[in-house]
Design an enzyme around this catalytic site. Structure first.
Site, PDB file in Angstrom:
ATOM      1  N   ASN A   1      19.671  -7.585  -3.867  1.00  0.00           N
ATOM      2  CA  ASN A   1      20.544  -8.444  -3.078  1.00  0.00           C
ATOM      3  C   ASN A   1      21.869  -8.756  -3.772  1.00  0.00           C
ATOM      4  O   ASN A   1      22.832  -9.124  -3.122  1.00  0.00           O
ATOM      5  CB  ASN A   1      19.820  -9.747  -2.706  1.00  0.00           C
TER       6      ASN A   1
ATOM      7  N   CYS B   1      21.009 -18.109  -3.646  1.00  0.00           N
ATOM      8  CA  CYS B   1      20.002 -18.955  -4.267  1.00  0.00           C
ATOM      9  C   CYS B   1      20.411 -19.326  -5.677  1.00  0.00           C
ATOM     10  O   CYS B   1      20.224 -20.438  -6.115  1.00  0.00           O
ATOM     11  CB  CYS B   1      18.674 -18.224  -4.308  1.00  0.00           C
TER      12      CYS B   1
END
Ligand SMILES: *Cc1c(COP(=O)(O)O)cnc(C)c1O
Length: 385
Positions: free
Chosen positions: A149, A323
């Site tokens: 990611n 995140c």
């Protein structure tokens, strides 16, 4: 606004929103009830299962719906670990997994499991020889992501799967970033379990799927009404499931076109930045890379500052993962590819989507160039030459 953070989340497609609407309003039935309103929901759900299965070459019975990528990863990894713990308590993963995998593995370490984290080297890719060396008699599970990611690197999943099969070890793959963007066929990739999330492929947030190869047994980690083969209990999210399925259907039709379009913009963005800004670098492998993903670093400046200044110009990018950007710790992914702390603070991730165009890419290159110049002129870390 120019949105270039598609790896964090992607906008819901109009067609996806349209198919969801009736299930939020008139067709609101609970899929576990037996009267017609409930049966309608059940039928919609089973049709959706077929579309999700088709995108990844699976059978509908091999798909369960979940609340997203994080839940899918947890069900798969913990489900296999607890099911097979009498055979052994060793798990192999990589050092650049998403927190949904890493933190799940860490949780299992606290429960007495042993986890090996494979290195990924400068290009962000694991070596099959390292994997073979890490395998022990007690190894019960390999969990390695398809596309990363942050730096977009694509792992040799089919080869990993072959090794896993030969050693009779279960293989889970986090396919959240790859599904819908590059071809994913669970049989060709030799995976036993594969995680999918809707909002990374223009579906809604809070819904996903887990592929579980026929015959693979998992120990449930959540308990309730028994929905989704006892593995993801709770009243089914029919609007979300229907939206996920539509997003999968569209992704399948458009995959090849989108791949070409995104790769072209990606190349332009990479060349535009590397050719025009001194001491700028691309993190991750240039070739084995998700279409649309770029991840740069610029000597002497922090990624956070670039992201904030881009935002003030109406451009949405990120420093790495949504995140980890909350914590001001260097990215574990950039550390794993060998960057020093200073360099791993200096990264900028831009992930291009189908709504972006060439004009936007050119604007973004110009803005980055001017921001980098401004920041460097103020930076004590940047030695003027
Ligand atoms: C976003 C993401 C997840 C988590 O998915 P959610 O649906 O947001 O829970 C897991 N793995 C990867 C690689 C991701 O990019």
């Amino acid at each position: 606004m120019i949105y270039m953070d598609h790896s964090a989340t992607s906008p819901v497609k109009k067609e996806v929103f349209e198919v969801m609407k009736p299930y939020l309003k008139e067709s609101y039935g609970n899929a576990s009830t037996f009267y017609s309103l409930g049966r309608e929901a059940k039928v919609a759900m089973e049709n959706a299962r077929e579309n999700v299965a088709k995108l990844i070459g699976a059978n509908p019975e091999e798909i369960i719906f979940t609340s997203g990528g994080t839940e899918s990863d947890n069900i798969a990894i913990q489900g296999i670990a607890y099911k097979l713990q009498s055979k052994g308590k060793h798990i192999i993963t990589s050092s650049i997994e998403h927190p949904a995998v890493i933190e799940t593995c860490k949780g299992l370490e606290n429960k007495g499991f042993k986890v090996s984290y494979l290195p990924v080297y400068k290009n962000g890719i694991i070596k099959i020889s390292d994997l073979k060396k890490a395998i022990a008699d007690e190894t019960i599970l390999i969990t390695i992501m398809h596309a990363n990611n942050e730096i977009g690197t694509i792992q040799p999943i089919a080869e990993i799967g072959e090794v896993a099969k030969k050693h009779d070890i279960k293989f889970h793959c986090d396919g959240v970033q790859s599904v819908g963007k590059i071809p994913v066929d669970v049989n060709k990739l030799n995976v036993d379990l594969l995680s999918v999330s809707a909002h990374k492929l223009h579906g809604p947030k809070g819904v996903g799927a887990l592929y579980i190869k026929k015959g693979t047994k998992l120990k449930p980690i959540l308990f309730g009404g028994g929905q989704e083969n006892d593995l993801s209990p709770g009243t089914e999210n029919i609007p979300g499931i229907v939206g996920l399925a539509k997003a999968c259907e569209i992704a399948k039709l458009e995959l090849e076109n989108n791949f070409t379009y995104l790769t072209n913009l990606q190349e332009k963005l990479i060349d535009g930045v590397l050719d025009n800004i001194e001491e700028s670098y691309l993190n991750g492998d240039r070739e084995k890379r998700l279409p649309g993903n770029v991840n740069f670093r610029f000597t002497g400046i922090e990624g956070e500052s670039i992201v904030l200044m881009l935002d003030s110009k109406g451009i949405a990018g990120s420093t790495g993962s949504a995140c980890s950007s909350k914590k001001l710790t260097p990215s574990h992914v950039l550390k794993a590819i060998g960057l020093e702390d200073l360099d791993s603070h200096g990264s900028l991730r831009l992930t291009i989507g189908m709504e972006n165009n060439e004009e936007e890419v050119i604007t973004v290159i110009e803005e980055i160039k001017s921001i980098v110049e401004t920041l460097r002129s103020m930076s004590p870390l940047w030695k003027k030459k």
